[in-house]
Design a protein around this motif. Sequence first.
Motif, PDB file in Angstrom:
ATOM      1  N   VAL A  19      77.787 -63.565 -30.997  1.00  0.00           N
ATOM      2  CA  VAL A  19      78.514 -62.821 -29.960  1.00  0.00           C
ATOM      3  C   VAL A  19      78.470 -63.560 -28.626  1.00  0.00           C
ATOM      4  O   VAL A  19      79.504 -63.720 -27.963  1.00  0.00           O
ATOM      5  CB  VAL A  19      77.962 -61.384 -29.826  1.00  0.00           C
ATOM      6  N   VAL A  20      77.298 -64.023 -28.235  1.00  0.00           N
ATOM      7  CA  VAL A  20      77.182 -64.755 -26.965  1.00  0.00           C
ATOM      8  C   VAL A  20      78.022 -66.029 -27.017  1.00  0.00           C
ATOM      9  O   VAL A  20      78.741 -66.353 -26.065  1.00  0.00           O
ATOM     10  CB  VAL A  20      75.701 -65.071 -26.651  1.00  0.00           C
ATOM     11  N   GLY A  21      77.960 -66.758 -28.128  1.00  0.00           N
ATOM     12  CA  GLY A  21      78.753 -67.980 -28.267  1.00  0.00           C
ATOM     13  C   GLY A  21      80.243 -67.708 -28.226  1.00  0.00           C
ATOM     14  O   GLY A  21      81.004 -68.444 -27.587  1.00  0.00           O
ATOM     15  N   LEU A  22      80.682 -66.632 -28.883  1.00  0.00           N
ATOM     16  CA  LEU A  22      82.102 -66.288 -28.881  1.00  0.00           C
ATOM     17  C   LEU A  22      82.573 -65.932 -27.472  1.00  0.00           C
ATOM     18  O   LEU A  22      83.611 -66.412 -27.016  1.00  0.00           O
ATOM     19  CB  LEU A  22      82.369 -65.119 -29.835  1.00  0.00           C
ATOM     20  N   LEU A  23      81.808 -65.111 -26.776  1.00  0.00           N
ATOM     21  CA  LEU A  23      82.187 -64.727 -25.412  1.00  0.00           C
ATOM     22  C   LEU A  23      82.203 -65.925 -24.470  1.00  0.00           C
ATOM     23  O   LEU A  23      83.095 -66.060 -23.621  1.00  0.00           O
ATOM     24  CB  LEU A  23      81.242 -63.646 -24.887  1.00  0.00           C
ATOM     25  N   PHE A  24      81.228 -66.807 -24.619  1.00  0.00           N
ATOM     26  CA  PHE A  24      81.149 -68.002 -23.777  1.00  0.00           C
ATOM     27  C   PHE A  24      82.329 -68.938 -24.070  1.00  0.00           C
ATOM     28  O   PHE A  24      82.932 -69.499 -23.146  1.00  0.00           O
ATOM     29  CB  PHE A  24      79.812 -68.701 -24.023  1.00  0.00           C
ATOM     30  N   THR A  25      82.668 -69.085 -25.344  1.00  0.00           N
ATOM     31  CA  THR A  25      83.810 -69.909 -25.744  1.00  0.00           C
ATOM     32  C   THR A  25      85.106 -69.338 -25.174  1.00  0.00           C
ATOM     33  O   THR A  25      85.949 -70.082 -24.654  1.00  0.00           O
ATOM     34  CB  THR A  25      83.902 -69.990 -27.278  1.00  0.00           C
ATOM     35  N   CYS A  26      85.268 -68.026 -25.267  1.00  0.00           N
ATOM     36  CA  CYS A  26      86.470 -67.384 -24.725  1.00  0.00           C
ATOM     37  C   CYS A  26      86.580 -67.598 -23.219  1.00  0.00           C
ATOM     38  O   CYS A  26      87.682 -67.807 -22.694  1.00  0.00           O
ATOM     39  CB  CYS A  26      86.460 -65.890 -25.043  1.00  0.00           C
ATOM     40  N   HIS A  27      85.464 -67.554 -22.539  1.00  0.00           N
ATOM     41  CA  HIS A  27      85.462 -67.765 -21.092  1.00  0.00           C
ATOM     42  C   HIS A  27      85.940 -69.180 -20.765  1.00  0.00           C
ATOM     43  O   HIS A  27      86.748 -69.381 -19.846  1.00  0.00           O
ATOM     44  CB  HIS A  27      84.053 -67.524 -20.540  1.00  0.00           C
ATOM     45  N   GLY A  28      85.460 -70.168 -21.514  1.00  0.00           N
ATOM     46  CA  GLY A  28      85.893 -71.554 -21.303  1.00  0.00           C
ATOM     47  C   GLY A  28      87.349 -71.757 -21.667  1.00  0.00           C
ATOM     48  O   GLY A  28      88.094 -72.428 -20.933  1.00  0.00           O
ATOM     49  N   ALA A  29      87.789 -71.181 -22.786  1.00  0.00           N
ATOM     50  CA  ALA A  29      89.191 -71.312 -23.203  1.00  0.00           C
ATOM     51  C   ALA A  29      90.125 -70.660 -22.197  1.00  0.00           C
ATOM     52  O   ALA A  29      91.210 -71.172 -21.914  1.00  0.00           O
ATOM     53  CB  ALA A  29      89.382 -70.690 -24.587  1.00  0.00           C
ATOM     54  N   SER A  31      89.663 -70.425 -18.983  1.00  0.00           N
ATOM     55  CA  SER A  31      89.773 -71.288 -17.796  1.00  0.00           C
ATOM     56  C   SER A  31      90.507 -72.589 -18.081  1.00  0.00           C
ATOM     57  O   SER A  31      91.235 -73.098 -17.225  1.00  0.00           O
ATOM     58  CB  SER A  31      88.381 -71.610 -17.257  1.00  0.00           C
ATOM     59  N   LEU A  32      90.335 -73.145 -19.264  1.00  0.00           N
ATOM     60  CA  LEU A  32      90.968 -74.433 -19.577  1.00  0.00           C
ATOM     61  C   LEU A  32      92.425 -74.301 -19.989  1.00  0.00           C
ATOM     62  O   LEU A  32      93.262 -75.132 -19.623  1.00  0.00           O
ATOM     63  CB  LEU A  32      90.204 -75.147 -20.695  1.00  0.00           C
ATOM     64  N   GLY A  44      89.659 -81.897 -14.029  1.00  0.00           N
ATOM     65  CA  GLY A  44      88.748 -82.718 -13.254  1.00  0.00           C
ATOM     66  C   GLY A  44      88.235 -82.076 -11.979  1.00  0.00           C
ATOM     67  O   GLY A  44      87.437 -82.687 -11.267  1.00  0.00           O
ATOM     68  N   ALA A  45      88.683 -80.862 -11.674  1.00  0.00           N
ATOM     69  CA  ALA A  45      88.250 -80.195 -10.438  1.00  0.00           C
ATOM     70  C   ALA A  45      86.776 -79.806 -10.543  1.00  0.00           C
ATOM     71  O   ALA A  45      86.357 -79.173 -11.506  1.00  0.00           O
ATOM     72  CB  ALA A  45      89.104 -78.957 -10.176  1.00  0.00           C
ATOM     73  N   TRP A  46      86.007 -80.210  -9.543  1.00  0.00           N
ATOM     74  CA  TRP A  46      84.574 -79.898  -9.509  1.00  0.00           C
ATOM     75  C   TRP A  46      84.369 -78.557  -8.821  1.00  0.00           C
ATOM     76  O   TRP A  46      84.976 -78.324  -7.792  1.00  0.00           O
ATOM     77  CB  TRP A  46      83.803 -80.991  -8.778  1.00  0.00           C
ATOM     78  N   PRO A  47      83.546 -77.705  -9.342  1.00  0.00           N
ATOM     79  CA  PRO A  47      82.811 -77.712 -10.598  1.00  0.00           C
ATOM     80  C   PRO A  47      83.509 -76.914 -11.695  1.00  0.00           C
ATOM     81  O   PRO A  47      83.045 -76.871 -12.826  1.00  0.00           O
ATOM     82  CB  PRO A  47      81.490 -77.041 -10.219  1.00  0.00           C
ATOM     83  N   ASN A  48      84.659 -76.290 -11.351  1.00  0.00           N
ATOM     84  CA  ASN A  48      85.284 -75.333 -12.281  1.00  0.00           C
ATOM     85  C   ASN A  48      85.714 -75.942 -13.611  1.00  0.00           C
ATOM     86  O   ASN A  48      85.490 -75.352 -14.665  1.00  0.00           O
ATOM     87  CB  ASN A  48      86.474 -74.650 -11.608  1.00  0.00           C
ATOM     88  N   TRP A  49      86.346 -77.111 -13.575  1.00  0.00           N
ATOM     89  CA  TRP A  49      86.826 -77.699 -14.822  1.00  0.00           C
ATOM     90  C   TRP A  49      85.652 -78.114 -15.711  1.00  0.00           C
ATOM     91  O   TRP A  49      85.666 -77.885 -16.915  1.00  0.00           O
ATOM     92  CB  TRP A  49      87.723 -78.908 -14.523  1.00  0.00           C
ATOM     93  N   TYR A  50      84.629 -78.695 -15.115  1.00  0.00           N
ATOM     94  CA  TYR A  50      83.460 -79.121 -15.878  1.00  0.00           C
ATOM     95  C   TYR A  50      82.717 -77.912 -16.461  1.00  0.00           C
ATOM     96  O   TYR A  50      82.241 -77.957 -17.592  1.00  0.00           O
ATOM     97  CB  TYR A  50      82.529 -79.971 -15.004  1.00  0.00           C
ATOM     98  N   ALA A  51      82.643 -76.844 -15.693  1.00  0.00           N
ATOM     99  CA  ALA A  51      82.016 -75.619 -16.194  1.00  0.00           C
ATOM    100  C   ALA A  51      82.807 -75.077 -17.377  1.00  0.00           C
ATOM    101  O   ALA A  51      82.223 -74.648 -18.374  1.00  0.00           O
ATOM    102  CB  ALA A  51      81.941 -74.574 -15.083  1.00  0.00           C
ATOM    103  N   ALA A  52      84.128 -75.116 -17.294  1.00  0.00           N
ATOM    104  CA  ALA A  52      84.966 -74.611 -18.382  1.00  0.00           C
ATOM    105  C   ALA A  52      84.786 -75.446 -19.654  1.00  0.00           C
ATOM    106  O   ALA A  52      84.742 -74.905 -20.766  1.00  0.00           O
ATOM    107  CB  ALA A  52      86.430 -74.592 -17.954  1.00  0.00           C
ATOM    108  N   VAL A  53      84.660 -76.754 -19.498  1.00  0.00           N
ATOM    109  CA  VAL A  53      84.430 -77.626 -20.663  1.00  0.00           C
ATOM    110  C   VAL A  53      83.069 -77.309 -21.293  1.00  0.00           C
ATOM    111  O   VAL A  53      82.950 -77.196 -22.519  1.00  0.00           O
ATOM    112  CB  VAL A  53      84.539 -79.117 -20.274  1.00  0.00           C
ATOM    113  N   ILE A  54      82.047 -77.148 -20.458  1.00  0.00           N
ATOM    114  CA  ILE A  54      80.723 -76.792 -20.970  1.00  0.00           C
ATOM    115  C   ILE A  54      80.776 -75.438 -21.671  1.00  0.00           C
ATOM    116  O   ILE A  54      80.180 -75.257 -22.742  1.00  0.00           O
ATOM    117  CB  ILE A  54      79.674 -76.800 -19.842  1.00  0.00           C
ATOM    118  N   GLU A  55      81.504 -74.495 -21.112  1.00  0.00           N
ATOM    119  CA  GLU A  55      81.630 -73.178 -21.725  1.00  0.00           C
ATOM    120  C   GLU A  55      82.322 -73.261 -23.084  1.00  0.00           C
ATOM    121  O   GLU A  55      81.882 -72.640 -24.047  1.00  0.00           O
ATOM    122  CB  GLU A  55      82.397 -72.232 -20.807  1.00  0.00           C
ATOM    123  N   LEU A  56      83.397 -74.026 -23.155  1.00  0.00           N
ATOM    124  CA  LEU A  56      84.145 -74.139 -24.412  1.00  0.00           C
ATOM    125  C   LEU A  56      83.335 -74.867 -25.480  1.00  0.00           C
ATOM    126  O   LEU A  56      83.170 -74.369 -26.595  1.00  0.00           O
ATOM    127  CB  LEU A  56      85.477 -74.850 -24.179  1.00  0.00           C
TER     128      LEU A  56
END
Length: 145
Positions: A19-29, A31-32, A44-56
């Motif tokens: 559940v945590v992984g699914l919600l985190f993945t959805c959050h990244g998807a 944003s991306l 490439g926008a710091w820090p939002n794009w990098y955070a979204a990649v980490i989330e996905l």
Amino acid sequence: MTGRLNSAQPYALGLFRIVVGLLFTCHGASSLFGVLGGQTVETGAWPNWYAAVIELVGGSLVLLGLATRAAAFISSGAMAYAYFKVHQPEALWPIQNSGEGAAMFCWAMFLLIFTGSGAFGLDRLFAKRSSARREPAAEQTPVAV
């Protein structure tokens, strides 16, 4: 009652991880790619794009239970950064600074660093396969002549 709860712990932990992984993945998807009602962030926008990649990526790995501890470590750190650099300067408490999500994800991922994937994870499947490969080799001991 405690014995039953303890025996179900790996399964509850596995479901928690999923559940945590699914919600985190959805959050990244969100944003991306702008799916699920989200707005895309500039590449490439710091820090939002990098955070979204980490989330996905991190969320997907946690969801699958693959390299769970490493993915959770990086994800937890990213959410701690998000909370203290983005949310906390606005106000002290998460309810005041809209940082509840970052705080909850940070602590949920932090827990997974120490617990691992639990049941239903690919980590466990690969661990079983590698231990099965090692067992026959251990049984072949040289015979003294």
